[in-house]
Design a protein around this motif. Structure first.
Motif, PDB file in Angstrom:
ATOM      1  N   SER A   1       4.179   0.743  10.114  1.00 22.87           N
ATOM      2  CA  SER A   1       2.920   1.466   9.951  1.00 22.87           C
ATOM      3  C   SER A   1       3.072   2.510   8.851  1.00 22.87           C
ATOM      4  N   LEU A   2       1.939   2.933   8.306  1.00 21.97           N
ATOM      5  CA  LEU A   2       1.905   4.012   7.325  1.00 21.97           C
ATOM      6  C   LEU A   2       1.847   5.346   8.063  1.00 21.97           C
ATOM      7  N   THR A   3       2.695   6.288   7.685  1.00 19.25           N
ATOM      8  CA  THR A   3       2.724   7.575   8.373  1.00 19.25           C
ATOM      9  C   THR A   3       1.653   8.529   7.861  1.00 19.25           C
ATOM     10  N   GLY A   4       1.151   8.299   6.655  1.00 19.17           N
ATOM     11  CA  GLY A   4       0.196   9.227   6.054  1.00 19.17           C
ATOM     12  C   GLY A   4       0.867  10.315   5.234  1.00 19.17           C
ATOM     13  N   GLU A   5       2.200  10.407   5.331  1.00 22.66           N
ATOM     14  CA  GLU A   5       2.958  11.418   4.576  1.00 22.66           C
ATOM     15  C   GLU A   5       3.285  10.883   3.186  1.00 22.66           C
ATOM     16  N   ARG A   6       2.941  11.631   2.167  1.00 19.93           N
ATOM     17  CA  ARG A   6       3.273  11.249   0.788  1.00 19.93           C
ATOM     18  C   ARG A   6       4.668  11.756   0.430  1.00 19.93           C
ATOM     19  N   PHE A   7       5.413  10.959  -0.325  1.00 15.04           N
ATOM     20  CA  PHE A   7       6.722  11.430  -0.798  1.00 15.04           C
ATOM     21  C   PHE A   7       6.661  11.667  -2.295  1.00 15.04           C
ATOM     22  N   ARG A   8       7.446  12.620  -2.762  1.00 11.48           N
ATOM     23  CA  ARG A   8       7.419  13.011  -4.170  1.00 11.48           C
ATOM     24  C   ARG A   8       8.687  12.623  -4.916  1.00 11.48           C
TER      25      ARG A   8
ATOM     26  N   ARG B   1       0.837  -1.197   0.000  1.00 10.41           N
ATOM     27  CA  ARG B   1       0.000   0.000   0.000  1.00 10.41           C
ATOM     28  C   ARG B   1       0.878   1.255   0.000  1.00 10.41           C
ATOM     29  N   GLY B   2       1.963   1.211   0.785  1.00  8.52           N
ATOM     30  CA  GLY B   2       2.889   2.342   0.810  1.00  8.52           C
ATOM     31  C   GLY B   2       3.512   2.590  -0.553  1.00  8.52           C
ATOM     32  N   ILE B   3       3.851   1.515  -1.267  1.00  5.99           N
ATOM     33  CA  ILE B   3       4.434   1.652  -2.606  1.00  5.99           C
ATOM     34  C   ILE B   3       3.410   2.238  -3.571  1.00  5.99           C
ATOM     35  N   GLY B   4       2.193   1.659  -3.549  1.00  6.27           N
ATOM     36  CA  GLY B   4       1.158   2.090  -4.478  1.00  6.27           C
ATOM     37  C   GLY B   4       0.703   3.519  -4.251  1.00  6.27           C
ATOM     38  N   GLU B   5       0.650   3.944  -2.991  1.00  9.76           N
ATOM     39  CA  GLU B   5       0.182   5.292  -2.658  1.00  9.76           C
ATOM     40  C   GLU B   5       1.317   6.276  -2.422  1.00  9.76           C
ATOM     41  N   ARG B   6       2.565   5.801  -2.591  1.00  8.59           N
ATOM     42  CA  ARG B   6       3.757   6.636  -2.384  1.00  8.59           C
ATOM     43  C   ARG B   6       3.719   7.287  -1.003  1.00  8.59           C
ATOM     44  N   THR B   7       3.521   6.426   0.001  1.00  3.30           N
ATOM     45  CA  THR B   7       3.403   6.875   1.387  1.00  3.30           C
ATOM     46  C   THR B   7       4.602   6.406   2.199  1.00  3.30           C
ATOM     47  N   VAL B   8       5.132   7.285   3.052  1.00  2.46           N
ATOM     48  CA  VAL B   8       6.278   6.962   3.899  1.00  2.46           C
ATOM     49  C   VAL B   8       5.876   5.918   4.944  1.00  2.46           C
ATOM     50  N   LEU B   9       6.766   4.944   5.165  1.00  4.88           N
ATOM     51  CA  LEU B   9       6.553   3.919   6.180  1.00  4.88           C
ATOM     52  C   LEU B   9       7.397   4.232   7.411  1.00  4.88           C
ATOM     53  N   SER B  10       6.868   3.905   8.579  1.00  4.90           N
ATOM     54  CA  SER B  10       7.641   3.976   9.819  1.00  4.90           C
ATOM     55  C   SER B  10       7.896   2.548  10.281  1.00  4.90           C
ATOM     56  N   ILE B  11       9.166   2.194  10.491  1.00  4.24           N
ATOM     57  CA  ILE B  11       9.493   0.832  10.919  1.00  4.24           C
ATOM     58  C   ILE B  11      10.412   0.854  12.133  1.00  4.24           C
ATOM     59  N   HIS B  12      10.307  -0.163  12.959  1.00  8.96           N
ATOM     60  CA  HIS B  12      11.263  -0.421  14.024  1.00  8.96           C
ATOM     61  C   HIS B  12      12.106  -1.589  13.545  1.00  8.96           C
ATOM     62  N   TYR B  13      13.412  -1.357  13.401  1.00 10.33           N
ATOM     63  CA  TYR B  13      14.268  -2.340  12.726  1.00 10.33           C
ATOM     64  C   TYR B  13      15.457  -2.741  13.580  1.00 10.33           C
ATOM     65  N   PHE B  14      15.795  -4.037  13.509  1.00 11.26           N
ATOM     66  CA  PHE B  14      16.975  -4.553  14.196  1.00 11.26           C
ATOM     67  C   PHE B  14      18.050  -4.843  13.156  1.00 11.26           C
ATOM     68  N   ALA B  15      19.153  -4.108  13.221  1.00 10.32           N
ATOM     69  CA  ALA B  15      20.261  -4.292  12.276  1.00 10.32           C
ATOM     70  C   ALA B  15      21.181  -5.392  12.795  1.00 10.32           C
ATOM     71  N   PHE B  16      21.302  -6.451  12.030  1.00 10.20           N
ATOM     72  CA  PHE B  16      22.057  -7.615  12.494  1.00 10.20           C
ATOM     73  C   PHE B  16      23.549  -7.310  12.632  1.00 10.20           C
TER      74      PHE B  16
ATOM     75  N   GLU C   1      10.995   5.437   2.452  1.00 10.52           N
ATOM     76  CA  GLU C   1      10.224   5.651   1.223  1.00 10.52           C
ATOM     77  C   GLU C   1      10.357   4.354   0.411  1.00 10.52           C
ATOM     78  N   PRO C   2       9.324   3.499   0.417  1.00  9.49           N
ATOM     79  CA  PRO C   2       9.455   2.155  -0.161  1.00  9.49           C
ATOM     80  C   PRO C   2       9.457   2.157  -1.685  1.00  9.49           C
ATOM     81  N   ILE C   3      10.272   1.276  -2.284  1.00 13.27           N
ATOM     82  CA  ILE C   3      10.270   1.146  -3.746  1.00 13.27           C
ATOM     83  C   ILE C   3       9.991  -0.278  -4.205  1.00 13.27           C
ATOM     84  N   GLY C   4      10.094  -1.271  -3.313  1.00  7.95           N
ATOM     85  CA  GLY C   4       9.784  -2.626  -3.755  1.00  7.95           C
ATOM     86  C   GLY C   4      10.063  -3.682  -2.706  1.00  7.95           C
ATOM     87  N   VAL C   5       9.524  -4.885  -2.934  1.00  8.37           N
ATOM     88  CA  VAL C   5       9.776  -6.048  -2.080  1.00  8.37           C
ATOM     89  C   VAL C   5      10.166  -7.225  -2.965  1.00  8.37           C
TER      90      VAL C   5
END
Length: 315
Positions: free
Chosen positions: A208-215, A147-162, A173-177
């Motif tokens: 989660s989706l932040t609701g912010e669109r990126f351009r 949904r973030g990719i299709g709507e160009r919406t910023v994602l908020s993630i909590h991530y563990f860097a190995f 700003e997601p571009i693909g999976v």
């Protein structure tokens, strides 16, 4: 495929996207552009409201719909196989959505095809790898990411860097999976690092989706992957290995950058491209007494060096 079937298939393809290029139709059916133009004229003469724009492609006037499609037995079987894959390799939300779509697909099948699917349903299975599936079951991240990719919406993630063993909160700003080696990956522009990053979904604890669109105009996933491969400092490795060992490394070799193989003097010569020569050395040493290094020289030196360390610690 005869012309009538091809024209019907072209009509379905035109309904599958907002705009379809003539070259895409030509590539799919292995026909010339002249033939594509002739088939398009046939559809127009049959009353299909097509809109064509030079250099852009063809589209069907909004509101036109083809009557219910009848799937072939082979197409229905492909759907069933895909359902098995969705069940094991995606998150629960994506699986449920696909199952819902499958009910609609089954509803338009002929009775013979319905019976056929019932008969083979219990004879197709996808077994999970002993490794993690790469998705946390309580997150349903794929639908959120797509949904973030299709709507160009910023994602908020909590991530563990190995590599650093650190947790962080990122805006992406997601571009693909993509799915590789039993894991799902998210590729996106990380605002924290100001660069593109690869995030494994099993290391995301919240999304989660932040609701912010990126351009920002980012590359497509294929463009990003192609560019990344070119930018990596890959080193060619050539080894020979005894034939009897080959069946036991059929899967492992791909994890180490396998490119090609050929038989040479009763042995199998394999070529790899790797960016981590140290890791390749440690993998190769499992088969050291049954393998021969052809190139590069630094691989041979690293094997000797590591062998010396092992001998000194165990002497």
């Amino acid at each position: 495929m005869n012309r009538i079937d091809r024209i019907s298939a072209i009509l379905i393809q035109l309904q599958s996207r907002r705009v379809v290029k003539a070259s895409d139709i030509a590539d799919r059916f292995n026909i010339s552009l002249r033939t594509v133009y002739r088939d398009i004229r046939t559809l127009e003469e049959a009353g299909i409201p097509l809109i064509g724009e030079a250099g852009v492609g063809y589209s069907i006037m909004d509101g036109y719909r083809l009557p219910p499609v009848m799937f072939t037995r082979e197409e229905a079987t492909a759907f069933l196989t895909a359902e098995k894959l969705m069940e094991k390799l995606t998150d629960p939300s994506s699986d449920e959505n696909y199952k819902s779509a499958m009910y609609k697909i089954r509803s338009v099948l002929r009775m013979a095809e319905k019976d056929f699917l019932e008969n083979i349903d219990g004879h197709i299975e996808v077994l999970k790898s002993r490794r993690s599936s790469g998705i946390k079951l309580d997150l349903n991240p794929l639908q959120i990411i797509l949904r973030g990719i299709g709507e160009r919406t910023v994602l908020s993630i909590h991530y563990f860097a190995f590599h650093s063993q650190e947790k962080s909160e990122r805006c992406i700003e997601p571009i693909g999976v993509f799915y590789q080696d039993s894991y799902w990956h998210l590729i996106g522009w990380c605002r924290l690092r100001q660069d593109y990053r690869d995030f494994r979904l099993d290391r995301i604890s919240n999304i989660s989706l932040t609701g912010e669109r990126f351009r920002t105009l980012h590359p497509s996933l294929n463009e990003y992957i192609s560019r990344s491969v070119k930018e990596k400092n890959l080193q060619a490795v050539v080894i020979k290995i005894e034939k009897r060992v080959v069946p036991y490394i059929s899967e492992q070799k791909y994890y180490n950058g396998f490119i090609s193989e050929r038989e040479v003097n009763g042995m199998i010569e394999m070529t790899f491209l790797t960016e981590f020569i140290e890791g390749f050395v440690r993998w190769l040493m499992m088969y050291g007494d049954m393998a021969e290094i052809i190139s590069p020289d630094n691989l041979r030196e690293k094997v000797k060096e590591l062998s010396g360390v092992i001998m000194s610690r165990n002497s």
